[in-house]
Design a protein around this motif. Structure first.
Motif, PDB file in Angstrom:
ATOM      1  N   ILE A   1      49.303  36.019   1.061  1.00 30.05           N
ATOM      2  CA  ILE A   1      48.423  37.152   0.749  1.00 30.05           C
ATOM      3  C   ILE A   1      48.633  37.597  -0.701  1.00 30.05           C
ATOM      4  O   ILE A   1      47.673  37.910  -1.409  1.00 30.05           O
ATOM      5  CB  ILE A   1      48.679  38.308   1.741  1.00 30.05           C
ATOM      6  CG1 ILE A   1      48.217  37.891   3.141  1.00 30.05           C
ATOM      7  CG2 ILE A   1      47.959  39.576   1.304  1.00 30.05           C
ATOM      8  CD1 ILE A   1      48.590  38.874   4.223  1.00 30.05           C
ATOM      9  N   ASP A   2      49.883  37.611  -1.154  1.00 29.00           N
ATOM     10  CA  ASP A   2      50.169  37.996  -2.536  1.00 29.00           C
ATOM     11  C   ASP A   2      49.541  37.015  -3.523  1.00 29.00           C
ATOM     12  O   ASP A   2      48.949  37.425  -4.534  1.00 29.00           O
ATOM     13  CB  ASP A   2      51.681  38.075  -2.746  1.00 29.00           C
ATOM     14  CG  ASP A   2      52.033  38.682  -4.082  1.00 29.00           C
ATOM     15  OD1 ASP A   2      51.317  39.615  -4.507  1.00 29.00           O
ATOM     16  OD2 ASP A   2      53.008  38.232  -4.700  1.00 29.00           O
ATOM     17  N   ASN A   3      49.647  35.724  -3.242  1.00 30.41           N
ATOM     18  CA  ASN A   3      49.006  34.724  -4.107  1.00 30.41           C
ATOM     19  C   ASN A   3      47.496  34.870  -4.095  1.00 30.41           C
ATOM     20  O   ASN A   3      46.842  34.724  -5.129  1.00 30.41           O
ATOM     21  CB  ASN A   3      49.406  33.314  -3.667  1.00 30.41           C
ATOM     22  CG  ASN A   3      50.844  33.002  -3.978  1.00 30.41           C
ATOM     23  OD1 ASN A   3      51.451  33.611  -4.845  1.00 30.41           O
ATOM     24  ND2 ASN A   3      51.399  32.040  -3.249  1.00 30.41           N
ATOM     25  N   LEU A   4      46.925  35.160  -2.926  1.00 35.41           N
ATOM     26  CA  LEU A   4      45.477  35.332  -2.810  1.00 35.41           C
ATOM     27  C   LEU A   4      45.014  36.539  -3.618  1.00 35.41           C
ATOM     28  O   LEU A   4      44.005  36.473  -4.328  1.00 35.41           O
ATOM     29  CB  LEU A   4      45.092  35.492  -1.333  1.00 35.41           C
ATOM     30  CG  LEU A   4      43.620  35.446  -0.993  1.00 35.41           C
ATOM     31  CD1 LEU A   4      43.046  34.081  -1.362  1.00 35.41           C
ATOM     32  CD2 LEU A   4      43.431  35.701   0.488  1.00 35.41           C
ATOM     33  N   ILE A   5      45.764  37.626  -3.557  1.00 34.22           N
ATOM     34  CA  ILE A   5      45.417  38.818  -4.343  1.00 34.22           C
ATOM     35  C   ILE A   5      45.540  38.520  -5.837  1.00 34.22           C
ATOM     36  O   ILE A   5      44.704  38.961  -6.632  1.00 34.22           O
ATOM     37  CB  ILE A   5      46.319  40.004  -3.932  1.00 34.22           C
ATOM     38  CG1 ILE A   5      45.936  40.475  -2.526  1.00 34.22           C
ATOM     39  CG2 ILE A   5      46.194  41.152  -4.921  1.00 34.22           C
ATOM     40  CD1 ILE A   5      46.872  41.502  -1.948  1.00 34.22           C
ATOM     41  N   GLY A   6      46.548  37.739  -6.224  1.00 28.87           N
ATOM     42  CA  GLY A   6      46.697  37.364  -7.622  1.00 28.87           C
ATOM     43  C   GLY A   6      45.521  36.544  -8.119  1.00 28.87           C
ATOM     44  O   GLY A   6      45.036  36.735  -9.232  1.00 28.87           O
TER      45      GLY A   6
END
Length: 53
Positions: A5-10
């Motif tokens: 999720i963090d990579n997707l938000i990035g």
């Protein structure tokens, strides 16, 4: 899961920066592409005499 999720938000954050800088160009490009596609489809239907009013 949290790393994904963090990579997707990035990734979306990078895209929002690009979108905020070139928003009008993106809208204009998309509308021109859609106009050309619908125009070509209408011409093809008119050639086949499948347009009904």
């Amino acid at each position: 899961m949290i790393q994904y999720i963090d990579n997707l938000i990035g990734v979306f954050y990078i895209h929002t920066e690009v979108f905020s800088q070139y928003d009008m160009e993106i809208y204009l490009g998309c509308s021109i592409i859609l106009f050309v596609i619908t125009y070509i489809l209408a011409i093809n239907k008119a050639r086949k005499n499948t347009i009904t009013i």
